[in-house]
Design an enzyme around this catalytic site. Structure first.
Site, PDB file in Angstrom:
ATOM      1  N   HIS A  14       0.976  -1.090   0.175  1.00  0.00           N
ATOM      2  CA  HIS A  14      -0.032  -0.260  -0.067  1.00  0.00           C
ATOM      3  C   HIS A  14       0.993   1.129  -0.094  1.00  0.00           C
ATOM      4  O   HIS A  14       1.667   1.464   0.983  1.00  0.00           O
ATOM      5  CB  HIS A  14      -0.882   0.044   1.291  1.00  0.00           C
ATOM      6  CG  HIS A  14      -1.848  -1.317   1.433  1.00  0.00           C
ATOM      7  ND1 HIS A  14      -3.138  -1.362   0.930  1.00  0.00           N
ATOM      8  CD2 HIS A  14      -1.299  -2.569   1.927  1.00  0.00           C
ATOM      9  CE1 HIS A  14      -3.554  -2.655   1.308  1.00  0.00           C
ATOM     10  NE2 HIS A  14      -2.436  -3.229   1.861  1.00  0.00           N
ATOM     11  N   HIS A  71      -7.851  -8.491  -0.710  1.00  0.00           N
ATOM     12  CA  HIS A  71      -7.558  -8.952   0.887  1.00  0.00           C
ATOM     13  C   HIS A  71      -8.608  -9.834   1.409  1.00  0.00           C
ATOM     14  O   HIS A  71      -9.877  -9.528   1.449  1.00  0.00           O
ATOM     15  CB  HIS A  71      -7.467  -7.761   1.677  1.00  0.00           C
ATOM     16  CG  HIS A  71      -6.331  -6.959   1.641  1.00  0.00           C
ATOM     17  ND1 HIS A  71      -6.020  -6.304   0.267  1.00  0.00           N
ATOM     18  CD2 HIS A  71      -5.406  -6.569   2.293  1.00  0.00           C
ATOM     19  CE1 HIS A  71      -4.947  -5.662   0.596  1.00  0.00           C
ATOM     20  NE2 HIS A  71      -4.350  -5.643   1.764  1.00  0.00           N
ATOM     21  N   GLU A 130      -7.161 -12.591   5.851  1.00  0.00           N
ATOM     22  CA  GLU A 130      -6.144 -12.084   6.970  1.00  0.00           C
ATOM     23  C   GLU A 130      -6.592 -12.171   8.210  1.00  0.00           C
ATOM     24  O   GLU A 130      -6.058 -13.013   9.008  1.00  0.00           O
ATOM     25  CB  GLU A 130      -5.838 -10.394   6.443  1.00  0.00           C
ATOM     26  CG  GLU A 130      -4.717  -9.700   7.460  1.00  0.00           C
ATOM     27  CD  GLU A 130      -4.826  -8.193   7.143  1.00  0.00           C
ATOM     28  OE1 GLU A 130      -5.652  -7.710   6.402  1.00  0.00           O
ATOM     29  OE2 GLU A 130      -3.627  -7.630   7.365  1.00  0.00           O
ATOM     30  N   ASP A 134       2.484  -2.877   4.482  1.00  0.00           N
ATOM     31  CA  ASP A 134       2.749  -1.269   4.872  1.00  0.00           C
ATOM     32  C   ASP A 134       3.994  -1.192   5.810  1.00  0.00           C
ATOM     33  O   ASP A 134       4.209  -1.120   6.930  1.00  0.00           O
ATOM     34  CB  ASP A 134       1.710  -0.765   5.866  1.00  0.00           C
ATOM     35  CG  ASP A 134      -0.035  -0.984   5.117  1.00  0.00           C
ATOM     36  OD1 ASP A 134      -0.050  -0.297   4.272  1.00  0.00           O
ATOM     37  OD2 ASP A 134      -0.627  -2.105   5.635  1.00  0.00           O
TER      38      ASP A 134
HETATM   39  N1  HPA Z   1      -4.951  -4.922   5.440  1.00  0.00           N
HETATM   40  C1  HPA Z   1      -6.282  -4.451   4.872  1.00  0.00           C
HETATM   41  N2  HPA Z   1      -6.261  -3.129   4.464  1.00  0.00           N
HETATM   42  C2  HPA Z   1      -5.028  -2.218   4.535  1.00  0.00           C
HETATM   43  C3  HPA Z   1      -3.821  -2.820   5.117  1.00  0.00           C
HETATM   44  C4  HPA Z   1      -3.959  -4.281   5.482  1.00  0.00           C
HETATM   45  O1  HPA Z   1      -2.924  -4.823   5.939  1.00  0.00           O
HETATM   46  N3  HPA Z   1      -3.153  -1.861   4.678  1.00  0.00           N
HETATM   47  C5  HPA Z   1      -3.707  -0.842   4.296  1.00  0.00           C
HETATM   48  N4  HPA Z   1      -4.974  -1.131   4.188  1.00  0.00           N
HETATM   49 ZN    ZN Z   2      -2.576  -5.134   2.533  1.00  0.00          ZN
END
Ligand code: HPA
Ligand code: ZN
Length: 325
Positions: free
Chosen positions: A10, A184, A187, A266
């Site tokens: 990101h 995503h 996670e 990040d």
């Molecule tokens: N996960 C989900 N959204 C995000 C992340 C992440 O690690 N970093 C920036 N937006």
């Molecule tokens: Zn991410």
């Protein structure tokens, strides 16, 4: 240094505290503190949301095209130093539109920095899933005049409670525009979110996806279709998706024959850029040179646009549909 592609990054997550302070001074924005170590001291997170709160707050300093240029140029310099030959870079247009920063400023600054870099780079536009599907569709339509500046769409921000299934329509529109699709999933959310991303959003890569390992049928699907997973080990530790690096499931994912890649997510917040992630796997998980080479090879296989020219060249053909103004 091992050549690699970075596929889960990101750009807003590369905003180092030093740059936060520099941009705040330049734009005359007041900060709770201008002390870089005090800013960094806040970077201890209990989960994804507690990180996102800080991440969105810091974005207030990004206002001009020059700010976005400086952000991306700094990342690309660091990436080159870490062996990155190609980067597919996420950005969050909604996080800027809602602050009154138009798309033209965001695309202008990011594209110019990419054009000036030796690292091959392309942009992937991410929807903030916690702001809903309707706004995602608005932002995609507003971004279509810049269609030649990005190669795909993604889905990020707070995962649990915002399942992929809600975003079917906007991903269908993206597909009809010939855009690549990632999301995503897995996670913090369970394997059901990964299934939805595959079956409903028709994603070509899964971002994170570590919880897919809880479902053997899903593992078989990912293996058989060679769907890459962009895993971010240091991120998972910092956001407590895993208890420690030693407990990380990444080696088991490789043993399952999955197309796993290593990425930094990040890096300004999680303690390392992409090669630091590779190095942590070597030091803490004892991964071998051969395994790390495989991860690096996977990153090129999983890239959408490695052969493509830099996407930062052309000027936009039309003005932005800036729904925030
Ligand atoms: N996960 C989900 N959204 C995000 C992340 C992440 O690690 N970093 C920036 N937006
Ligand atoms: Zn991410």
């Amino acid at each position: 240094m091992r050549p690699k592609a970075e596929l889960h990054l990101h750009i807003e997550g590369t905003l180092e505290p030093e740059l936060v302070v520099e941009l705040a001074r330049r734009n005359r924005i007041d900060l709770p503190t201008f002390d870089v170590s005090a800013i960094r001291a806040r970077y201890s997170f209990a989960n994804l949301q507690s990180f996102l709160d800080v991440y969105y707050e810091n974005l207030a300093v990004l206002r001009t095209e020059e700010d976005f240029y400086d952000l991306a140029a700094a990342y690309l310099r660091r990436a080159a130093a870490q062996g990155v030959r190609h980067a597919e870079i996420f950005f969050d247009p909604q996080a800027h539109l809602i602050r009154g920063v138009p798309l033209d400023v965001v695309f202008g600054g990011l594209s110019a920095a990419m054009k000036d870099s030796d690292v091959s780079a392309a942009l992937i536009l991410c929807f903030l899933r916690d702001r809903g599907a309707e706004e995602a569709e608005q932002v995609l339509r507003a971004a279509l005049p810049y269609r030649d500046r990005f190669i795909g769409v993604g889905l990020d921000s707070a995962e649990v409670g915002h399942p992929p299934s809600l975003f079917r329509r906007v991903f269908d529109i993206a597909a009809s525009e010939g855009l690549h699709r990632v999301a995503h999933a897995g996670e913090e959310g369970g394997p059901d979110y990964v299934w939805q991303a595959l079956d409903i959003l028709r994603v070509e890569r899964v971002d994170h996806g570590i919880r897919a390992m809880e479902d053997p049928r899903l593992v078989a699907r990912l293996r058989e279709e060679r769907i890459p997973l962009t895993v971010c080990p240091l991120s998972n530790v910092r956001l407590r998706a895993v208890p420690s690096l030693r407990d990380h499931i990444l080696p088991a994912m490789l043993d399952e024959g999955l197309v796993v890649t290593v990425n930094s997510d990040d890096p300004a917040y999680f303690g390392g850029y992409v090669d630091d992630n590779y190095e942590a796997l070597r030091l803490e998980l004892g991964m071998t040179g051969e395994q790390l080479d495989r991860l690096a090879r996977n990153s090129f296989e999983a890239a959408f646009a490695y052969e493509a020219e830099h996407s930062g060249g052309a000027r936009p053909t039309g003005g932005p549909l800036d729904y925030a103004s």
